[in-house]
Motif scaffolding. Structure first.
Motif, short mmCIF file in Angstrom:
data_model
loop_
_atom_site.label_atom_id
_atom_site.label_comp_id
_atom_site.label_asym_id
_atom_site.label_seq_id
_atom_site.Cartn_x
_atom_site.Cartn_y
_atom_site.Cartn_z
N ASP A 1 2.47 6.55 -7.44
CA ASP A 1 1.35 6.89 -7.74
C ASP A 1 1.74 8.45 -7.93
OD1 ASP A 1 -0.18 4.78 -8.77
OD2 ASP A 1 -1.40 4.95 -6.98
N GLU B 1 0.84 -1.33 -0.13
CA GLU B 1 0.19 -0.09 0.04
C GLU B 1 0.76 1.31 -0.01
OE1 GLU B 1 -2.54 -0.37 3.31
OE2 GLU B 1 -3.74 -1.98 2.51
N GLU B 2 1.84 1.45 0.81
CA GLU B 2 2.86 2.39 0.68
C GLU B 2 3.38 2.71 -0.46
OE1 GLU B 2 6.57 4.10 3.41
OE2 GLU B 2 6.28 1.89 3.22
N GLN C 1 1.14 4.35 -3.20
CA GLN C 1 0.90 5.78 -3.04
C GLN C 1 2.03 6.36 -3.52
OE1 GLN C 1 -0.02 6.05 1.34
NE2 GLN C 1 -1.94 5.07 1.15
N GLN C 2 3.24 6.00 -2.88
CA GLN C 2 4.60 6.59 -3.56
C GLN C 2 4.73 6.48 -5.05
OE1 GLN C 2 7.57 4.56 -1.23
NE2 GLN C 2 7.29 5.88 0.51
#
Length: 237
Positions: free
Chosen positions: A74, A67-68, A71-72
């Motif tokens: 994207d 998930e981390e 996000q990074q």
């Protein structure tokens, strides 16, 4: 008297017969089937519990990292922008607008759905009024200095594209190549360096064009290399 004795003997005979019959019936009975006992289920050992907890912690950590990373990645894709050509996505692809005269190092990240790589884009542009009077260089080397650390890369002239402006007021020399491991090492260092300068030159005639990268150019390299790193990690999870 005889009559009494006879009755007694008859009763005794009957009792013997009944006893024999009872013994015969009982002797023919099957012994009771043994009662099946259910095996006692043993709970997990402390070692098994610890191993299960460890595996669950690893899965949770992996999900959190995925998930981390998403996000990074994207966020970086948004910053760099993208261009899709023939199923290949290019992140940080350079603008098609003609830059000011000079030499530029413009790397970008490529992903085709399976493989991931970084392209080295070297672009030299000259106009007759830029004040250098260099014109064609036909460079075959790129030298890079990152905070005092020097690199020199030989360029295959067969990969060079020479372009003359339609009005003959300028020209360009353009190289694009997949970055090798030494090139990737240089780009990683350039992404962290406070000062990066490049020289595009031809070894034989000594013609050269130099440039010190701006803060925006260094930031672009840093974003490209960070995206390359994070997308590479995504592919391994």
């Amino acid at each position: 008297m005889r009559k009494v004795v006879g009755v007694a003997l008859f009763i005794y005979a009957v009792m013997l017969g009944a006893g024999g019959t009872a013994y015969y019936v009982l002797s023919q009975r099957q012994p009771p089937a043994p009662v099946e006992t259910q095996p006692v289920e043993k709970g997990p050992t402390p070692e098994e519990l610890a191993e299960a907890q460890r595996r669950e912690a690893e899965r949770a950590a992996k999900r959190a990292r995925e998930e981390e990373l998403a996000q990074q990645v994207d966020a970086l894709k948004q910053q760099l922008g993208s261009k899709i050509v023939n199923g290949v996505t290019y992140y940080g692809f350079p603008s098609r607008e003609m830059p000011a005269p000079g030499v530029y190092l413009r790397p970008y990240t490529c992903y085709d759905g399976n493989g991931l790589n970084v392209k080295m884009d070297i672009y030299y542009h000259y106009t007759i009024d830029d004040g250098t009077n260099i014109a064609w260089i036909h460079g075959d080397h790129l030298a890079v200095n990152c905070d005092g650390q020097s690199y020199d890369f030989a360029l295959n002239k067969q990969n060079r594209h020479d372009i003359t402006a339609s009005d003959a007021t300028g020209l360009s020399e353009h190289y694009v190549m997949t970055a090798t491991e030494p090139m990737l090492s240089m780009l990683k260092q350039a992404a962290q360096a406070e000062s990066v300068s490049i020289q595009y030159y031809q070894a034989a005639n000594g013609k050269v064009r130099s440039h010190t990268l701006t803060a925006d150019e260094r930031a672009h390299i840093a974003q490209v290399m960070q995206l390359y790193k994070l997308m590479g990690e995504q592919l391994t999870l």
